[in-house]
Design an enzyme around this catalytic site. Sequence first.
Site, PDB file in Angstrom:
ATOM      1  N   ARG A 102      12.092  -5.280   4.801  1.00  0.00           N
ATOM      2  CA  ARG A 102      11.792  -3.900   4.366  1.00  0.00           C
ATOM      3  C   ARG A 102      12.789  -2.887   4.934  1.00  0.00           C
ATOM      4  NH1 ARG A 102       5.830  -1.659   4.925  1.00  0.00           N
ATOM      5  NH2 ARG A 102       6.106  -1.990   7.146  1.00  0.00           N
ATOM      6  N   ARG A 110      -8.971   0.656   9.346  1.00  0.00           N
ATOM      7  CA  ARG A 110      -8.332  -0.610   9.682  1.00  0.00           C
ATOM      8  C   ARG A 110      -9.256  -1.524  10.462  1.00  0.00           C
ATOM      9  NH1 ARG A 110      -2.757   0.567   9.095  1.00  0.00           N
ATOM     10  NH2 ARG A 110      -1.407  -1.173   9.653  1.00  0.00           N
ATOM     11  N   ARG A 128       0.888  -7.986  13.972  1.00  0.00           N
ATOM     12  CA  ARG A 128       0.258  -7.116  12.973  1.00  0.00           C
ATOM     13  C   ARG A 128      -0.538  -7.940  11.963  1.00  0.00           C
ATOM     14  NH1 ARG A 128       5.474  -4.492  11.088  1.00  0.00           N
ATOM     15  NH2 ARG A 128       4.239  -3.508   9.454  1.00  0.00           N
ATOM     16  N   LYS A 160       0.827  -1.214   0.000  1.00  0.00           N
ATOM     17  CA  LYS A 160       0.000   0.000   0.000  1.00  0.00           C
ATOM     18  C   LYS A 160       0.860   1.261   0.000  1.00  0.00           C
ATOM     19  CE  LYS A 160      -1.889  -0.678   4.029  1.00  0.00           C
ATOM     20  NZ  LYS A 160      -1.280  -1.895   4.545  1.00  0.00           N
ATOM     21  N   ARG A 209      12.085  -0.093  10.105  1.00  0.00           N
ATOM     22  CA  ARG A 209      11.077   0.377  11.048  1.00  0.00           C
ATOM     23  C   ARG A 209      11.084  -0.447  12.329  1.00  0.00           C
ATOM     24  NH1 ARG A 209       5.493   0.957   7.925  1.00  0.00           N
ATOM     25  NH2 ARG A 209       4.863  -0.175   9.774  1.00  0.00           N
TER      26      ARG A 209
HETATM   27  P1  ADP Z   1       1.683  -1.568   8.162  1.00  0.00           P
HETATM   28  O1  ADP Z   1       0.433  -1.445   7.348  1.00  0.00           O
HETATM   29  O2  ADP Z   1       2.853  -2.007   7.370  1.00  0.00           O
HETATM   30  O3  ADP Z   1       1.508  -2.353   9.438  1.00  0.00           O
HETATM   31  P2  ADP Z   1       1.467   1.229   8.998  1.00  0.00           P
HETATM   32  O4  ADP Z   1       2.560   2.200   8.838  1.00  0.00           O
HETATM   33  O5  ADP Z   1       0.219   1.435   8.212  1.00  0.00           O
HETATM   34  O6  ADP Z   1       2.127  -0.147   8.679  1.00  0.00           O
HETATM   35  O7  ADP Z   1       1.032   1.154  10.550  1.00  0.00           O
HETATM   36  C1  ADP Z   1       1.959   0.968  11.583  1.00  0.00           C
HETATM   37  C2  ADP Z   1       1.237   0.907  12.938  1.00  0.00           C
HETATM   38  O8  ADP Z   1       0.532   2.144  13.180  1.00  0.00           O
HETATM   39  C3  ADP Z   1       0.154  -0.162  13.069  1.00  0.00           C
HETATM   40  O9  ADP Z   1       0.675  -1.415  13.430  1.00  0.00           O
HETATM   41  C4  ADP Z   1      -0.742   0.438  14.172  1.00  0.00           C
HETATM   42  O10 ADP Z   1      -0.179   0.292  15.442  1.00  0.00           O
HETATM   43  C5  ADP Z   1      -0.707   1.930  13.853  1.00  0.00           C
HETATM   44  N1  ADP Z   1      -1.820   2.313  12.950  1.00  0.00           N
HETATM   45  C6  ADP Z   1      -1.707   2.746  11.660  1.00  0.00           C
HETATM   46  N2  ADP Z   1      -2.911   3.012  11.127  1.00  0.00           N
HETATM   47  C7  ADP Z   1      -3.832   2.726  12.099  1.00  0.00           C
HETATM   48  C8  ADP Z   1      -5.246   2.776  12.163  1.00  0.00           C
HETATM   49  N3  ADP Z   1      -6.002   3.168  11.121  1.00  0.00           N
HETATM   50  N4  ADP Z   1      -5.839   2.412  13.328  1.00  0.00           N
HETATM   51  C9  ADP Z   1      -5.127   2.037  14.373  1.00  0.00           C
HETATM   52  N5  ADP Z   1      -3.796   1.961  14.383  1.00  0.00           N
HETATM   53  C10 ADP Z   1      -3.126   2.291  13.257  1.00  0.00           C
END
Ligand code: ADP
Length: 215
Positions: free
Chosen positions: A127, A88, A171, A13, A160
Amino acid sequence: MRTVLLGAPGSGKGTQGVVLAKKYKIPQISTGDLLRAAVSAGSELGKKAKSAMDAGALVSDDIVIGLIGERISQDDAQQGYILDGFPRNIPQAKALDLMLSELKQPLQSVVLLDVPFEELMQRLTGRRTCVECGAIYNVHLSPPKVEGHCDDCNGDLFQRADDNEDTIGNRLNVYQEQTSPLVNYYQQQKKLHSLPGRGDVDNITSMVGAIFDSI
Ligand code: ADP
Ligand code: ZN
């Protein structure tokens, strides 16, 4: 063009979001990036978010819904946006629908990047991201020409904090349990387009672009 990129962690994404945002001249809005910025800035919000992020759990709905509400009301988002990592879970999707129906600007399209579960682990552990320009590499699958440095800008590459095996497992579970029900949710709204998220990155960009062009 109001769109969402949906997919598991590691589905691409972020990679696609960056490229497509440039192509369509609309912002990519990533809750992950917004939260990481809050954590680095050491704000109150960042302090609240950090422990959930480190554990690979979701940050509370109130926080992320507030962040998104603020972000989509900014000037640069008035022609549209690509949401990446939001919504999410079902409550976030409902809150978004409500917010956008009040603005009379409903979502137009949701693109699911579908990647086999086994491949996600390899993508996430490998990554690496450029500190300078945000370009994304993978030490197993798409390494930079010079180890540790960005091909485009020579910036340092970093891993990260949540890309370690324990956190990645959490996750992926959170995705299965809380995020994947959104596939059905958007299917019922007839907004869902599903694409294989595997193979050539440029080819995937073209396929998502074809969907965006048809809006
Ligand atoms: P990835 O999709 O690779 O896990 P992201 O950068 O989108 O990475 O998200 C990293 C972290 O940020 C998630 O594991 C969560 O803890 C938090 N996070 C991101 N977006 C949301 C969301 N919409 N709701 C709740 N937590 C979120
Ligand atoms: Zn770079």
